[in-house]
Design an enzyme around this catalytic site. Structure first.
Site, PDB file in Angstrom:
ATOM      1  N   GLU B  29       0.842  -1.197   0.000  1.00  0.00           N
ATOM      2  CA  GLU B  29       0.000   0.000   0.000  1.00  0.00           C
ATOM      3  C   GLU B  29       0.879   1.250   0.000  1.00  0.00           C
ATOM      4  O   GLU B  29       1.762   1.388   0.841  1.00  0.00           O
ATOM      5  CB  GLU B  29      -0.902  -0.035   1.242  1.00  0.00           C
ATOM      6  N   LEU B  56      -6.099  -1.628  -0.727  1.00  0.00           N
ATOM      7  CA  LEU B  56      -6.103  -2.144   0.639  1.00  0.00           C
ATOM      8  C   LEU B  56      -6.727  -3.538   0.609  1.00  0.00           C
ATOM      9  O   LEU B  56      -7.920  -3.696   0.805  1.00  0.00           O
ATOM     10  CB  LEU B  56      -6.898  -1.226   1.569  1.00  0.00           C
ATOM     11  N   GLU B  58      -5.023  -6.820   1.927  1.00  0.00           N
ATOM     12  CA  GLU B  58      -3.831  -7.492   2.436  1.00  0.00           C
ATOM     13  C   GLU B  58      -3.827  -8.977   2.127  1.00  0.00           C
ATOM     14  O   GLU B  58      -2.807  -9.530   1.700  1.00  0.00           O
ATOM     15  CB  GLU B  58      -3.684  -7.256   3.948  1.00  0.00           C
ATOM     16  N   PHE B  84      -1.152  -5.050  10.338  1.00  0.00           N
ATOM     17  CA  PHE B  84      -2.057  -5.349   9.233  1.00  0.00           C
ATOM     18  C   PHE B  84      -1.867  -6.792   8.751  1.00  0.00           C
ATOM     19  O   PHE B  84      -2.636  -7.282   7.925  1.00  0.00           O
ATOM     20  CB  PHE B  84      -1.863  -4.377   8.059  1.00  0.00           C
ATOM     21  N   HIS B 127      -2.004   0.052  15.810  1.00  0.00           N
ATOM     22  CA  HIS B 127      -0.823   0.455  15.033  1.00  0.00           C
ATOM     23  C   HIS B 127       0.501   0.183  15.731  1.00  0.00           C
ATOM     24  O   HIS B 127       1.539   0.188  15.085  1.00  0.00           O
ATOM     25  CB  HIS B 127      -0.916   1.930  14.643  1.00  0.00           C
TER      26      HIS B 127
END
Lengths: 324, 326
Positions: B29, B56, B58, B84, B127
């Site tokens: 990405e 997007l 994955e 992710f 994150h």
């Protein structure tokens, strides 16, 4: 359907509140007062407000990393929001969530999920529960254009369709997933056409027109509430700022959007468009705008004061809330 | 030798391998306009055919990496943020890791999956992830966790040349850390630990971002006459058991520092390896101590984050404990 004057003013006021809250938050982030990053929804206010105008308090909403507007539109308390941005104990999530993970279960705001597409299956499950429990409650899942390329989008809508769930999938198509344009990443012009694959209604509306959003969402919410199943609503909109506040510093001057494009969207600013319309109809006057602005400013400043004065969490509170 | 930072070292490793081997390509990405410096300028040099922006998706593009690797390419797939990876878990754990074994050795998967890991600073639970230990539990994946620019570049080049799926953790806290690298081509082989500091009293096995913290503690405690040996495994799979055991035999005391959650993590595995080893076990003069993240998701608040993330103070306390001086 005619909307009464008070409702029109409420839509306008909520959009403006979101705008001013986002602007103030971004300033406080840049000033170093807010530690957590912020994905600003400035420019997209009409979608959040237009959709949520059709919801009851017991209806549910799931959101994304760009959640502030949705929470305000659903009736969230901006004091608790601002305190959460400050990561204070008095914030919505006691400082654990920050900007990207706000939730208010007392008003059906089931949470902001920072992982793109992550909120859709959860929202689908909330709608499944409503059906199993025999409630006439509706769930709205907000997500961006990027999420429509995730498997969770397709899997969720398929489930909702075969199970006939009371849910509305609302795509805020702002044309970019971080830096990647939908013109590259999505092979169809309108995301709403993806609804065809799952046998549900799909509609594309102008996301800068709060009344158009509200009307389309109203139809979809009513359909869901009547037990007629899910819908996909695509709102074409635009974020004025970067993917996150201060993105431009990390991109080192390179941009993925032209000034012309940004300015053309700003020329169709949802709040300005609606304000003009309300003035033409005599619902709004310059004096009224000034008093709404003053009221919002006071509320936002109250929220900042509340956030600043709130206590920091004690370090050991990090260990709480893992299990019931 | 030249000074570069961690992100530049990664970037150089990518460029050199892409020039060396035309089957190497990079996708993920926003890799054409990266927010962080790892992929900076790659698209200008190699074009969008080899530096491929992905939607997007994955599971889709990680799986596409697996397929391309099976079909003769050497993809480097960028997850952006390693958290992710959970979206692509099936493709990583069920396909990339297992295909060669399931198919009786017929196929090889020369794939690198990279992404930013570690503590991003008030970026909260989705994150700030350090999931390297979790993947150690999946047979068939090699796992790289560099702590210096030198190791980053050398290990990346080794990972790209390796014929197996390799997970490459780019710890964001180390992104701007500078260090010397040679001008000529070099690799750092997978499975070889590095003695980041020699010492005699306590072995500190430190992973990724805990290495510079352990070195700071070593420097401070040297003033008190406490001598730490800092071992950087550099790769968790394969794990350089002989190097770790040799150091423990020398010092008789072991502290393991990892910023990942504690339970069943890399630190637990390393401790088990040491106590299982008949030759090494008898050399231990004190119970092994683990220094890890508290076992909770990462909170957003800086106050809470500081508490959760292991720091120099906690490494020092663990050292004093194994020294019997707590």
């Amino acid at each position: 359907m005619a909307i009464d004057k008070d409702k029109l003013l409420e839509l306008y006021t909520k959009m403006l509140l979101i705008r001013r809250f986002e602007e103030r938050s971004a300033d406080l982030l840049m000033a170093g007062e807010i530690p957590s990053g912020i994905h600003s929804s400035i420019g997209q206010e009409a979608v959040a407000v237009g959709v949520c105008a059709n919801l009851r308090t017991d209806d549910c909403v799931s959101s994304t990393h760009r959640a502030h507007g949705h929470l305000i539109a659903k009736g969230g308390d901006i004091k608790l929001m601002m305190a959460e941005l400050y990561c204070k104990r008095t914030g919505y999530c006691k400082g654990k969530g920050g900007s990207m993970h706000m939730a208010d279960y007392s008003i059906g705001f089931i949470g902001a999920c920072a992982l793109v597409g992550g909120g859709l299956p959860v929202a689908t499950g909330v709608a499944l529960a409503a059906k199993l429990q025999g409630k006439d409650q509706v769930t709205v899942a907000f997500f961006g254009d990027g999420a429509t390329n995730e498997g969770t989008f397709h899997e969720s809508i398929n489930l909702a369709s075969i199970w006939n769930l009371p849910i509305v999938y609302v795509c805020e198509n702002n044309m970019y997933a971080v830096t990647t344009p939908t013109s590259y990443s999505i092979p169809v012009k309108d995301v709403a056409t993806r609804a065809v694959a799952y046998g549900i209604p799909g509609e594309t509306v102008d996301g800068q027109d709060v009344l158009a959003v509200s009307a389309a969402a109203g139809t979809a919410v009513e359909r869901a509430r009547q037990g007629a199943g899910p819908s996909l609503l695509e709102c074409k909109t635009y974020r004025y700022l970067g993917h996150f506040v201060s993105e431009e510093f990390l991109l080192g001057g390179k941009n993925y959007r032209t000034d012309d494009e940004i300015n053309s969207w700003k020329a169709r600013d949802a709040i300005a468009l609606f304000g003009t319309k309300l003035m033409e109809n005599g619902v709004l006057t310059k004096d009224k705008v000034a008093s709404i602005e003053a009221d919002i400013k006071a509320k936002v400043e109250d929220a900042v004061t509340f956030a600043r004065q709130g206590p920091q969490p004690a370090p050991e509170e990090a260990l709480e809330d893992l299990f019931v | 030798m030249r000074e570069v930072n961690f992100m530049q070292a990664f970037n150089e490793g990518m460029r050199e391998e892409m020039h060396r081997d035309k089957t190497v390509f990079f996708m993920g990405e926003d890799v054409q306009l990266p927010v962080f410096g790892f992929a900076l300028g790659l698209v200008d040099e190699f074009g969008p055919e080899r530096i491929i922006n992905t939607p997007l998706s994955e599971a889709g593009f990680v799986g596409a990496g697996v397929g391309a690797a099976a079909a003769g390419m050497r993809p480097v797939v960028d997850l952006s943020v390693f958290g992710f990876a959970y979206l692509a878990m099936d493709q990583i754990a069920s396909e990339a890791a297992k295909m060669r074994y399931m198919f009786g050795g017929q196929v090889k998967i020369p794939l690198v999956i990279c992404g930013i890991a570690g503590i991003m600073g008030s970026s909260a639970a989705h994150h700030s992830e350090s999931p390297h230990g979790m993947f150690m539990n999946v047979p068939g994946l090699k796992i790289v966790a560099p702590s210096t620019p030198y190791d980053c570049k050398g290990l990346l080049k080794a990972a790209i040349r390796d014929d197996n799926p390799v997970l490459f953790f780019q710890f964001i806290q180390l992104g701007l850390l500078t260090g010397a690298i040679p001008d000529e081509d070099y690799i750092v082989p997978l499975g070889v630990a590095d003695l980041k500091r020699e010492g005699t009293d306590v072995t500190v096995v430190a992973i990724g971002p805990m290495v510079p913290k352990a070195l700071t503690v070593a420097e401070n405690l040297a003033k008190e006459g406490i001598s730490l040996e800092v071992v950087d495994p550099r790769t968790l799979v394969p794990l350089d058991k002989p190097a770790i055991c040799a150091s423990v035999k020398k010092t008789g005391r072991l502290v393991i520092a990892d910023e990942a959650p504690r339970t069943c993590g890399a630190a637990a595995e390393i401790a088990a390896v040491v106590v299982e080893d008949e030759d090494t076990f008898g050399y231990l003069d004190a119970p092994i101590q683990r220094v890890t993240r508290h076992h909770v998701p990462m909170p957003c608040s800086p106050v809470l984050e500081r508490f959760v993330v292991p720091d120099e103070g906690r490494i020092e306390a663990a050292v004093r404990k194994v020294m019997g001086k707590s």
